[in-house]
Design a protein around this motif. Structure first.
Motif, PDB file in Angstrom:
ATOM      1  N   ALA A 124      -6.597 -62.568  45.552  1.00  0.00           N
ATOM      2  CA  ALA A 124      -5.662 -61.957  46.810  1.00  0.00           C
ATOM      3  C   ALA A 124      -5.380 -62.782  47.839  1.00  0.00           C
ATOM      4  CB  ALA A 124      -6.400 -60.504  47.396  1.00  0.00           C
ATOM      5  N   CYS A 125      -6.375 -64.003  47.975  1.00  0.00           N
ATOM      6  CA  CYS A 125      -6.455 -64.817  48.961  1.00  0.00           C
ATOM      7  C   CYS A 125      -6.103 -66.358  48.576  1.00  0.00           C
ATOM      8  CB  CYS A 125      -7.576 -64.905  49.819  1.00  0.00           C
ATOM      9  SG  CYS A 125      -7.730 -66.165  51.114  1.00  0.00           S
ATOM     10  N   PRO A 172       0.505 -52.567  44.755  1.00  0.00           N
ATOM     11  CA  PRO A 172       0.968 -53.935  44.408  1.00  0.00           C
ATOM     12  C   PRO A 172       2.145 -53.909  43.349  1.00  0.00           C
ATOM     13  CG  PRO A 172      -1.281 -54.217  45.109  1.00  0.00           C
ATOM     14  CD  PRO A 172      -1.057 -52.855  44.939  1.00  0.00           C
TER      15      PRO A 172
END
Length: 290
Positions: A192-193, A233
């Motif tokens: 996610a990062c 998502p």
């Protein structure tokens, strides 16, 4: 006359001192996470006694921010703290823990690493655990620690109680999570990062190659991030890979020329997006049948 802000701060200080136990803390590490956590702990009244770092410059920089004493010799760390917080890179964690426990058998030890198990302290401390703030940190950017999810674990009820109380004092989002599940959480955070940010770097290379700044993509980046606050998502996913538009995908791959790794990333991501889209379609279809 006192300002409303001054009165509010005073009332908060009184409330905190009544309902929260003030702890004496030693920070082992002076990096990005240690800096933000140290500032958050100090802001709610905890006392930071010492800041340890291998370099005097980094130890002093954080110590000045939190009103502590800088230390570069691990043997000089005091034994009167309530909690010792290890916030260093994973490769140095076990070595530092091994040098720290003598004479501190009654205190609580914790580390802040997402991917490292609680067992690192096994045989080296009596009371220990984990406080993992799931966020990306930079010394140059302020973060509201109250909004950061913190995941805690303790080897016994006493350790967990102290660590949870510490986490509750700086964050409104505290969860108990064991080491195995925390590893999966850390894996999810990397996707996610770290992986998303790498995609920004790759897209930056592409637009800069045609004379445009990365800034032109920021409205798109921001809107994409906002979408997942309202949609899952999978439901927010758009682009040629969702329905696997082969013509567009092939043209994009060709544009990447001899950038073989980027071609592989693009193709693998497109296939993954398409498969996830098909899985979601199957789930929706089954739901409709039910």
């Amino acid at each position: 006359m006192f300002s409303k802000k001054t009165i509010s701060c005073w009332l908060f200080s009184v409330f905190f001192s009544i309902f929260v136990t003030i702890m004496n803390i030693v920070l082992i590490g002076a990096g990005n996470l240690a800096t933000h956590l140290g500032l958050a702990l100090k802001s709610v009244g905890h006392r930071i006694l010492q800041v340890y770092s291998r370099t005097e410059e980094s130890a002093t920089a954080l110590a000045q921010l939190v009103g502590a004493t800088p230390v570069t010799d691990i043997s000089s760390i005091v034994s009167v703290a309530d909690v010792y917080v290890f916030s260093v890179k994973d490769s140095a964690l076990e070595e530092l823990i091994g040098k720290m426990h003598d004479g501190k058998e009654k205190q609580v030890f914790l580390h802040t690493a997402g991917s490292m198990p609680i067992d690192l302290f096994n045989g080296k401390a009596v009371h220990y655990g984990v406080l993992y703030p799931m966020q990306t940190f930079s010394k140059k950017r302020h973060v509201d620690f109250k909004e950061i999810p913190c995941f805690v674990e303790g080897i016994d009820e006493y350790s967990l109680g102290i660590i949870k109380q510490l986490a509750d004092s700086v964050s409104d989002k505290v969860y108990i999570l064991n080491s195995l599940d925390r590893k999966f959480l850390h894996l999810a955070a990397v996707f996610a990062c770290n992986f998303v940010n790498h995609c920004y770097a790759l897209s930056s290379d592409i637009v800069e190659g045609i004379g445009l700044p990365f800034d032109v993509l920021l409205p798109l980046v921001d809107e994409t991030a906002r979408n997942v606050h309202e949609l899952s998502p999978v439901m927010a996913q758009t682009g040629p890979a969702v329905r696997f538009d082969g013509n567009v995908i092939q043209r994009h791959v060709e544009l990447l020329g001899d950038k073989h790794l980027m071609r592989q990333i693009y193709s693998a991501m497109s296939e993954s997006i398409h498969r996830k889209s098909l899985e979601n379609a199957d789930v929706q279809q089954n739901d409709e049948k039910i």
